[in-house]
Design a protein around this motif. Structure first.
Motif, mmCIF file in Angstrom:
data_model
loop_
_atom_site.group_PDB
_atom_site.id
_atom_site.type_symbol
_atom_site.label_atom_id
_atom_site.label_comp_id
_atom_site.label_asym_id
_atom_site.label_seq_id
_atom_site.Cartn_x
_atom_site.Cartn_y
_atom_site.Cartn_z
ATOM 1 N N VAL A 170 4.264 2.786 -4.251
ATOM 2 C CA VAL A 170 3.013 2.805 -3.480
ATOM 3 C C VAL A 170 2.581 1.374 -3.177
ATOM 4 C CG1 VAL A 170 0.547 3.381 -3.585
ATOM 5 C CG2 VAL A 170 2.254 5.060 -4.281
ATOM 6 N N LEU A 226 2.086 -0.319 0.434
ATOM 7 C CA LEU A 226 0.827 -0.955 0.835
ATOM 8 C C LEU A 226 1.041 -2.416 1.218
ATOM 9 C CD1 LEU A 226 -1.689 0.532 -1.772
ATOM 10 C CD2 LEU A 226 -1.553 1.038 0.683
ATOM 11 N N ALA A 245 0.228 -4.009 4.696
ATOM 12 C CA ALA A 245 -0.648 -5.190 4.810
ATOM 13 C C ALA A 245 0.040 -6.300 5.575
ATOM 14 C CB ALA A 245 -1.055 -5.663 3.426
#
Length: 146
Positions: free
Chosen positions: A120, A124, A128
């Motif tokens: 995860v 992310l 980003a």
């Protein structure tokens, strides 16, 4: 009188020595034979006594065997005690192994969760990076232009 000589010999002795002297000779011969026979029996008895096992010998051997059996029984009892101790230790080890298996299962579950969290976080992080990338920003502008 029990004569050990055949009748023919007795008759010949009577002819040569005379009846009275022949009877005396045969009696003396019988006595000598009886004495020799008795002496030989005693000698044989002594020899057999030396060779044969006596009751005392058997009792002594029986006592030795009983002592050896008692010693072996004692050793068997000690071994049974040691076996019982070992069984107890094996039971303890099995319990410890069960505890270690439980801990391994917990560690595996935690590792699985950590893998999920890392995946995860990577996703992310990639999102980003993509959102803050000028190239990505330009691509999104081009897509939404009329």
């Amino acid at each position: 009188m029990v004569s050990t000589l055949p009748p023919e010999v007795v008759i010949k002795l009577q002819e040569k020595l005379g009846k009275e002297e022949a009877i005396e000779f045969i009696k003396a011969l019988d006595e000598a034979i009886k004495e020799l026979s008795l002496q030989r029996k005693l000698e044989l008895k002594e020899e057999l006594a030396k060779e044969l096992v006596t009751k005392a010998d058997l009792k002594e051997e029986g006592a030795k065997l009983r002592q050896e059996i008692a010693r072996l029984d004692s050793q068997i009892a000690e071994l049974r005690g040691e076996i019982g101790d070992l069984r107890g230790e094996i039971g303890d080890l099995r319990g410890e192994i069960g505890g270690v298996k439980g801990q391994i299962a917990e560690v595996n579950a935690r590792l699985s969760k950590l893998e999920t969290y890392i995946k995860v976080l990577i996703a992310l992080f990639l999102i980003a990076i993509a959102l803050y990338s000028p190239v990505f920003f330009e691509l999104v502008k081009l897509l939404f232009k009329p």
